[in-house]
Design an enzyme around this catalytic site. Structure first.
Site, PDB file in Angstrom:
ATOM      1  N   GLU B  44       0.837  -1.201   0.000  1.00 14.65           N
ATOM      2  CA  GLU B  44       0.000   0.000   0.000  1.00 14.65           C
ATOM      3  C   GLU B  44       0.872   1.252   0.000  1.00 14.65           C
ATOM      4  O   GLU B  44       1.738   1.399   0.868  1.00 14.65           O
ATOM      5  CB  GLU B  44      -0.900   0.003   1.245  1.00 14.65           C
ATOM      6  CG  GLU B  44      -2.002  -1.039   1.139  1.00 14.65           C
ATOM      7  CD  GLU B  44      -2.443  -1.584   2.487  1.00 14.65           C
ATOM      8  OE1 GLU B  44      -2.279  -0.893   3.501  1.00 14.65           O
ATOM      9  OE2 GLU B  44      -2.933  -2.732   2.521  1.00 14.65           O
ATOM     10  N   GLU B  76      -4.616  -6.918   1.860  1.00 15.00           N
ATOM     11  CA  GLU B  76      -3.420  -7.709   2.163  1.00 15.00           C
ATOM     12  C   GLU B  76      -3.575  -9.168   1.771  1.00 15.00           C
ATOM     13  O   GLU B  76      -2.623  -9.806   1.297  1.00 15.00           O
ATOM     14  CB  GLU B  76      -3.083  -7.623   3.662  1.00 15.00           C
ATOM     15  CG  GLU B  76      -2.538  -6.282   4.133  1.00 15.00           C
ATOM     16  CD  GLU B  76      -3.619  -5.238   4.402  1.00 15.00           C
ATOM     17  OE1 GLU B  76      -4.813  -5.535   4.180  1.00 15.00           O
ATOM     18  OE2 GLU B  76      -3.276  -4.116   4.822  1.00 15.00           O
ATOM     19  N   GLN B  98       1.741  -2.194   5.683  1.00 15.93           N
ATOM     20  CA  GLN B  98       1.959  -0.811   6.132  1.00 15.93           C
ATOM     21  C   GLN B  98       2.430  -0.755   7.593  1.00 15.93           C
ATOM     22  O   GLN B  98       3.317   0.014   7.931  1.00 15.93           O
ATOM     23  CB  GLN B  98       0.693  -0.002   5.925  1.00 15.93           C
ATOM     24  CG  GLN B  98       0.951   1.486   5.869  1.00 15.93           C
ATOM     25  CD  GLN B  98      -0.092   2.189   5.022  1.00 15.93           C
ATOM     26  OE1 GLN B  98      -1.263   2.255   5.386  1.00 15.93           O
ATOM     27  NE2 GLN B  98       0.321   2.724   3.886  1.00 15.93           N
ATOM     28  N   PHE B  99       1.817  -1.570   8.401  1.00 17.31           N
ATOM     29  CA  PHE B  99       2.282  -1.802   9.770  1.00 17.31           C
ATOM     30  C   PHE B  99       2.231  -3.316   9.991  1.00 17.31           C
ATOM     31  O   PHE B  99       1.356  -3.983   9.426  1.00 17.31           O
ATOM     32  CB  PHE B  99       1.375  -1.104  10.799  1.00 17.31           C
ATOM     33  CG  PHE B  99       1.545   0.386  10.863  1.00 17.31           C
ATOM     34  CD1 PHE B  99       2.311   0.983  11.867  1.00 17.31           C
ATOM     35  CD2 PHE B  99       0.951   1.205   9.921  1.00 17.31           C
ATOM     36  CE1 PHE B  99       2.488   2.351  11.920  1.00 17.31           C
ATOM     37  CE2 PHE B  99       1.113   2.587   9.968  1.00 17.31           C
ATOM     38  CZ  PHE B  99       1.882   3.165  10.973  1.00 17.31           C
ATOM     39  N   ALA B 100       3.124  -3.813  10.835  1.00 12.66           N
ATOM     40  CA  ALA B 100       3.128  -5.251  11.111  1.00 12.66           C
ATOM     41  C   ALA B 100       1.755  -5.714  11.585  1.00 12.66           C
ATOM     42  O   ALA B 100       1.351  -6.854  11.352  1.00 12.66           O
ATOM     43  CB  ALA B 100       4.176  -5.588  12.162  1.00 12.66           C
ATOM     44  N   ASP B 101       1.035  -4.811  12.252  1.00 13.81           N
ATOM     45  CA  ASP B 101      -0.290  -5.122  12.767  1.00 13.81           C
ATOM     46  C   ASP B 101      -1.233  -5.635  11.676  1.00 13.81           C
ATOM     47  O   ASP B 101      -2.147  -6.399  11.965  1.00 13.81           O
ATOM     48  CB  ASP B 101      -0.895  -3.868  13.394  1.00 13.81           C
ATOM     49  CG  ASP B 101       0.082  -3.180  14.335  1.00 13.81           C
ATOM     50  OD1 ASP B 101      -0.219  -3.072  15.521  1.00 13.81           O
ATOM     51  OD2 ASP B 101       1.174  -2.743  13.883  1.00 13.81           O
ATOM     52  N   ILE B 103      -0.495  -7.473   9.153  1.00 14.61           N
ATOM     53  CA  ILE B 103      -0.100  -8.757   8.573  1.00 14.61           C
ATOM     54  C   ILE B 103      -1.175  -9.802   8.858  1.00 14.61           C
ATOM     55  O   ILE B 103      -1.349 -10.748   8.099  1.00 14.61           O
ATOM     56  CB  ILE B 103       1.288  -9.174   9.126  1.00 14.61           C
ATOM     57  CG1 ILE B 103       1.961 -10.148   8.165  1.00 14.61           C
ATOM     58  CG2 ILE B 103       1.195  -9.737  10.529  1.00 14.61           C
ATOM     59  CD1 ILE B 103       3.430 -10.393   8.505  1.00 14.61           C
ATOM     60  N   HIS B 143      -0.940  -0.166  15.993  1.00 15.08           N
ATOM     61  CA  HIS B 143       0.239   0.278  15.240  1.00 15.08           C
ATOM     62  C   HIS B 143       1.496   0.038  16.066  1.00 15.08           C
ATOM     63  O   HIS B 143       2.483   0.754  15.928  1.00 15.08           O
ATOM     64  CB  HIS B 143       0.120   1.758  14.849  1.00 15.08           C
ATOM     65  CG  HIS B 143      -0.999   2.043  13.894  1.00 15.08           C
ATOM     66  ND1 HIS B 143      -2.322   2.027  14.264  1.00 15.08           N
ATOM     67  CD2 HIS B 143      -0.997   2.333  12.565  1.00 15.08           C
ATOM     68  CE1 HIS B 143      -3.073   2.313  13.214  1.00 15.08           C
ATOM     69  NE2 HIS B 143      -2.299   2.499  12.175  1.00 15.08           N
TER      70      HIS B 143
HETATM   71  C1  LIG Z   1      -6.431  -3.940   6.835  1.00 16.85           C
HETATM   72  C2  LIG Z   1      -5.770  -2.591   6.882  1.00 16.85           C
HETATM   73  N1  LIG Z   1      -4.670  -2.378   6.143  1.00 16.85           N
HETATM   74  C3  LIG Z   1      -4.042  -1.200   6.176  1.00 16.85           C
HETATM   75  C4  LIG Z   1      -4.501  -0.179   6.954  1.00 16.85           C
HETATM   76  C5  LIG Z   1      -3.756   1.175   7.009  1.00 16.85           C
HETATM   77  N2  LIG Z   1      -4.642   2.254   6.580  1.00 16.85           N
HETATM   78  C6  LIG Z   1      -5.303   3.026   7.469  1.00 16.85           C
HETATM   79  S1  LIG Z   1      -6.402   4.068   6.739  1.00 16.85           S
HETATM   80  C7  LIG Z   1      -5.927   3.545   5.199  1.00 16.85           C
HETATM   81  C8  LIG Z   1      -6.583   4.108   3.990  1.00 16.85           C
HETATM   82  C9  LIG Z   1      -8.056   3.948   4.093  1.00 16.85           C
HETATM   83  O1  LIG Z   1      -8.660   4.495   2.980  1.00 16.85           O
HETATM   84  P1  LIG Z   1     -10.227   4.680   2.948  1.00 16.85           P
HETATM   85  O2  LIG Z   1     -10.899   3.400   3.295  1.00 16.85           O
HETATM   86  O3  LIG Z   1     -10.542   5.260   1.628  1.00 16.85           O
HETATM   87  O4  LIG Z   1     -10.560   5.692   4.129  1.00 16.85           O
HETATM   88  P2  LIG Z   1     -10.100   7.230   4.239  1.00 16.85           P
HETATM   89  O5  LIG Z   1      -8.871   7.232   5.105  1.00 16.85           O
HETATM   90  O6  LIG Z   1      -9.851   7.758   2.881  1.00 16.85           O
HETATM   91  O7  LIG Z   1     -11.232   7.922   4.906  1.00 16.85           O
HETATM   92  C10 LIG Z   1      -4.957   2.553   5.284  1.00 16.85           C
HETATM   93  C11 LIG Z   1      -4.323   1.896   4.115  1.00 16.85           C
HETATM   94  C12 LIG Z   1      -5.657  -0.448   7.723  1.00 16.85           C
HETATM   95  N3  LIG Z   1      -6.185   0.468   8.532  1.00 16.85           N
HETATM   96  N4  LIG Z   1      -6.257  -1.640   7.664  1.00 16.85           N
END
Ligand SMILES: Cc1ncc(C[n+]2csc(CCOP(=O)(O)OP(=O)(O)O)c2C)c(N)n1
Ligand SMILES: Cc1ncc(C[n+]2csc(CCOP(=O)(O)OP(=O)(O)O)c2C)c(N)n1
Ligand SMILES: [Mg+2]
Ligand SMILES: [Mg+2]
Lengths: 330, 340, 330, 340
Positions: B44, B76, B98-101, B103, B143
């Site tokens: 990501e 993922e 993006q974070f180990a969490d 995984i 995180h």
């Molecule tokens: C399963 C998962 N993978 C990675 C992340 C890290 N992460 C946090 S917010 C985000 C983007 C989310 O995008 P969106 O659903 O469009 O929400 P927005 O932040 O744009 O409101 C990511 C990749 C996560 N929270 N959950």
């Protein structure tokens, strides 16, 4: 203006419309203050701005009754507020204080759950709130309670398997679930064009047999109207609805992110569509309110937020002795 | 296996430029991409001018082209699954979660598919998952996680966790070259706080070899990742008290270099295992159990363990500070085993 | 009859059509023999029957070139066979022998992978083969090789998040991937009506921007024609295709399952649509083959299977000393 | 905690009808469904006349109605997630994953949401996941897994693993009544091979209490699930050789009843931990580490561990037989520690 009503009349009372405006203003004021606190180094950890999302979180949340349950996500500050979570508790939570919603256990809006307010707290792993909201809806069905569950999800989250699984299961069970997709065109740095090959996320709902529609996510009347119809459908046994609200993330993904990857003209375009300014204009046009009243609301919100900041910053830290408490329910 | 491995033997203390831990990771990645066209990066936000949540991949898309640095949607399970397919076809994907969490969201693609494939039918799955892990930086339960024990318990995976910039580069390169799925836990708290010499260009550190980072005679502290530095700090304090601590940096968690651990414990007779991950049923338990079984006769004190509490990682500083092991707790535990 | 060609002419040569028939017959013969072995107590662990799925696994598999890669699942015996995995190796595998595809490491068709034959072995966790096949397709893109990846997936598996995630990612990357959905109307005991609220699984592909269509899964010509078009599309840079092949699971989920939950008339209806009998009729009608030739093919298949059974049953067991070998690639 | 817990004290050897282990599970489920209208069952193929891959829920839909026994699509992540929501709303869902192996597909809903919710904001998630686990029945790497260590390492979960029909019923009822997420690993190899007395109606066995299933003085074998019976068989053999083995059945894996374990080891001075799950970084490591640390002075021999090999569970009988611990290996290991 409520899109539901072809005659153009807003089904909401003037008082209700002023309430909506108040929640939007409070949301914006608190959000701005959080950003400034963090920029001043008075924050703790990261934080997310919801700027530009007020119409969605407030408009949709306002369509719920007190017994309905909501599972908001990281940009739905407005929904937390209007359900009764105070700026003081929310800020204390973000600052890791004992007086915060989660007593220092979780960061920013994560884990801001309170079943007394019928709010389910979220985890980072997106979009875990979706199946949880579905389960709540299925519990209402099981007990034959006339209650509805609502949840919010981003464009990025709409790519996940869990999003599709939940919609499918909701459709099979005709569950009283309302899913609000906040399509703000970015998941962190990734524009929607790199996330999916389709234009409209709503078609993912349709594909599972979920009633789905697209609305202007910066028009609080439209959001509230669509959400109201969806909530009524759910409550009367008509099954789940997906509402795709198109909007734009106006700041970075989180506080540290300058969002240099977003084209400036895209932001400019959406700045003109600011949901709060638009709603104020509508209220002016409809004679429901005026600049004097807006000024009074703004002042009230500012004062509320200022007192929340004081409360939060003066709140005690959690007692380290308690760190291992509460892992298990008694 | 441990010959010549004492006292930073393969930690080139005096050669190479000073780099932060995170720069060393980027360096390792770029070095191996330049070296092998089969190496590509996916995850990501890793692509374009952005270069990932921590900027580890910044500049790679520009240097190696967009086709080698692929932005993935937040899915993922499927993109690690796709990496399984790429790897079977001979590519060497380096995946960033993006974070180990997060995984855990890709769990099946790792523990069910990647881990079992070679044993079952001989397909080889040479990928690396880079997982920014660990806490202490006020980022809360999602995180800050250290999920390595799940993967050490799973047959068919390899797991590494560097504690120095040189190892960060050298282990990453070895992980990419390894013909098996390797999970590479990088330490967020060390990213920019730790600087050290990193050899330019080619530099690999073999998987499966621990390092004795500090020699000592009175007790062995076994650790990895950021906690190695807490152990070293505790050793410094204890030196002033006349306690001479040996610090073993595991570097690779699977396969575990038990030989180096046992050799050290045979010498010192006292041992403490430290990790930031939850102590309960963590990797420390495995190491303690190995020591208890195989070094029984050398032990002058019970083998002790320090780890995170059996709670989610709390956000608030006063809570996280007691949740998380540090040099003071380590020093205290070493005093206890040394006065046993 | 090939649905692709409005003139009704089959683009396949007569020899190719006889080959297809041979693979279908061999598949049926081997499958029947496996069932009888297990009923006689000569089997090991559980096993799945593919009866009724011959047109899908053979028709789709036959559309691939030798350099293309396939990731079949538990009912795609025909595809394994036509890619060159012999009945002897497959049976030895099912009987846990050292001479089996996976040397006693995995059960029934699980883990029957062999990259020399461009077959990827599957794991139980459905549908893990989907993203793996996608990854293979992306590797071909990356190296600019004119190769295609194909995978198979069930109706039950099409409810999973992984199914949707994979289709989305394939669409974004326009990957040379062909997904064959074997809609056999049941996932174990659960009829499709309890799994999803929609009629056609193909719409799930469309919703992600994947070219999708529905075919008669008991018509091998239709399957082969659609697969051929999809493979060509993929090879020429036209991106992924989803083909929903409608069929019926004719026996239980696995050998131990009597499938009492399936209405008898549903089975009766589909028995009349048996893909092998239908193809034989087509070949007869088109003058491509006749009963004498079919008899000879059946005899040949029977002999091949008989010798495979002998080989498998006489094969040595794996050496227990080797149990820990091969966990890691050197 | 362990008072009155010796010699089957709460395993009512002489009361109750004889039931198989699997009948006892069905009995427990039906008993608690009759008792509490908030209990409902969900999972793949559990409903209608079918009643699940192993028929555990057969008859429940007929008896309690279709609304209380819900067939789910093959989507573990979302239906366990839905159970999270149901549980937050006061229901007590009992989830069947078809095989324990598929619990990994629902991983996030368990380890990230359910496990952390009470700690973070006080929501209580009272569900039970029933996971048919373990091997020895020639079902290969994906229908034989014992994934309990992943969950014991995860803060916020409870984990149980009964070894007798009476415990199967009693622990299931306690798990359903518990206000937290509980993973209940049932033993496929015991399903129909083990019969024993099971109290009718109300019968609960408290979580968190081990049982001393056989008293002895020379060595302690600590185990759970099917391996308890291998330990008992080994103890029978060893009795003939003059070695008197105590067998501790953990019954609950989280929270672990270390008091009972330590009490026994204090008495015998020798201990062996046995489980069918992979030995490496398994629960045995935690128990061995606790013994090594807390019973150091009582130990007359190193604490030993026996477990599955560090490979996927192989399918073929000659391979699975060496993969899997059994009474012979247990007896051999006990002889070794007793002649130490
Ligand atoms: C399963 C998962 N993978 C990675 C992340 C890290 N992460 C946090 S917010 C985000 C983007 C989310 O995008 P969106 O659903 O469009 O929400 P927005 O932040 O744009 O409101 C990511 C990749 C996560 N929270 N959950
Ligand atoms: C993730 C996962 N959960 C549960 C199972 C158990 N299981 C094996 S096959 C099956 C039904 C699959 O149905 P479908 O995809 O329609 O394929 P079919 O067997 O009908 O060909 C189930 C539930 C599994 N293999 N994977
Ligand atoms: Mg977004
Ligand atoms: Mg099916």
């Amino acid at each position: 203006m409520n899109l539901r009503d072809p005659a153009g009349e807003d089904p909401l009372s003037e008082a209700e419309r002023r309430q909506i405006h108040y929640w939007m203003r409070l949301t914006r004021t608190l959000d701005d203050r959080i950003i400034s606190l963090w920029k001043q180094g008075r924050g703790l950890g990261g934080t997310f701005s919801q700027r530009g999302h007020e119409a969605i979180s407030v408009g949709a949340g306002f369509a719920l009754g007190p017994d309905d349950v909501v599972a908001p996500m990281h940009r739905d500050l407005g929904c937390y507020l209007l359900r009764g979570m105070t700026p003081a508790r929310l800020l204390a939570s973000q600052l890791g204080r004992a007086t915060g919603v989660n007593r220092g256990r979780d960061a920013n809006l994560h884990g801001c759950g309170d079943l007394d307010l019928n709010i389910i707290g979220f985890v980072s792993h997106l979009p875990q709130s979706m199946p949880v909201a579905l389960g709540a809806a299925m519990a209402f069905q099981y007990r034959e309670e006339p209650r509805v569950a609502m949840t919010f999800v981003g464009d990025g989250s709409s790519n996940t398997g869990l999003f599709h699984e939940t919609l499918n299961l909701a459709a099979v069970h005709e569950a009283p679930l309302v899913v609000i997709v906040e399509n703000n065109q970015y998941a962190y740095s990734t524009p929607i064009s790199q996330q999916m090959a389709i234009e409209d996320i709503s078609q993912r709902g349709t594909a599972q047999g979920v009633t789905s529609e697209i609305i202007d996510g910066n028009d609080v009347g439209a959001v509230h109207g669509a959400a109201t119809v969806a909530v009524e459908r759910a409550r009367s046994g008509g099954g789940p609805t997906l509402i795709e609200a198109k909007t734009m993330r106006m700041l970075g993904h989180a506080i540290h992110d300058g969002a240099e990857y977003v084209p400036a003209d895209l932001i400019d375009k959406w700045r003109k569509l600011d949901p709060l300014e638009r709603y104020e204009q509508t209220l002016r046009d409809d004679g429901v309110s005026d600049d004097r009243a807006f000024g009074a609301v703004a002042a009230r919100c500012k004062a509320e937020v200022a007192s929340a900041v004081r409360f939060a910053e003066e709140s005690e830290w959690p007692d380290p002795q308690t760190v291992a408490e509460g892992v298990y329910a008694p | 296996m441990t010959d010549g491995n004492f006292g930073f033997a393969d930690q080139p203390a005096s050669t190479g430029h000073q780099k932060t831990y995170i720069e060393a990771i980027s360096d390792g990645l770029a070095t191996e991409m330049a070296n092998d066209p089969n190496v590509l990066v996916l995850g990501e936000d890793v692509g374009g001018s952005f270069g990932g949540a921590f900027n580890v991949t910044k500049g790679l898309a520009e240097r190696f082209g967009d086709r080698r640095v692929l932005n993935m949607p937040m899915t993922e399970l499927s993109f690690i699954g796709a990496a399984n397919g790429m790897a079977l076809m001979g590519l060497r994907p380096v995946i960033e979660v993006q974070f180990a969490d997060f995984i855990s969201t890709g769990f099946d693609s790792i523990v069910q598919f990647a881990a079992t494939t070679h044993y079952r039918w001989g397909g080889s799955v040479p990928w690396v998952i880079r997982a920014p892990s660990d806490g202490g930086i006020r980022s809360g339960p999602f995180h800050s996680q250290n999920p390595e024990a799940w993967f050490v318990h799973t047959p068919g995976l390899k797991v590494v966790a560097p504690s120095t910039p040189a190892d960060a580069k050298g282990l990453l390169i070895s992980a990419i070259r390894d013909n098996n799925p390797v999970i590479y836990f990088e330490s967020k708290p060390l990213y920019r706080s730790l600087k050290g010499p990193v050899p330019e260009g080619e530099h690999s550190v073999p998987l499966g070899m621990a390092a004795v980072t500090r020699q000592g005679t009175d007790a062995t502290v076994i650790s990895y990742g950021a906690m190695v530095h807490q152990a070293l700090a505790a050793a410094g304090t204890l030196a002033g008290e006349g306690i001479d601590v040996e610090v073993v940096d595991l570097r690779t968690l699977k396969p575990l270099d038990t030989a180096t651990v046992l050799e050290s414990v045979a010498k010192t007779g006292r041992s403490l295992v430290v990790h930031a991950a939850n102590r309960l049923a963590g990797i420390g338990a495995e190491i303690a159990a190995v020591i208890a079984e195989e070094a029984f006769e050398s032990l002058d004190a019970p083998v002790m363990r320090i780890g995170g509490l059996d709670t989610p990682v709390p956000f608030s500083p006063p809570l996280e500070d007691v949740y998380r092991p540090d040099q003071h707790g380590i020093a205290e535990a070493v005093r206890r085993i040394c006065s046993y």
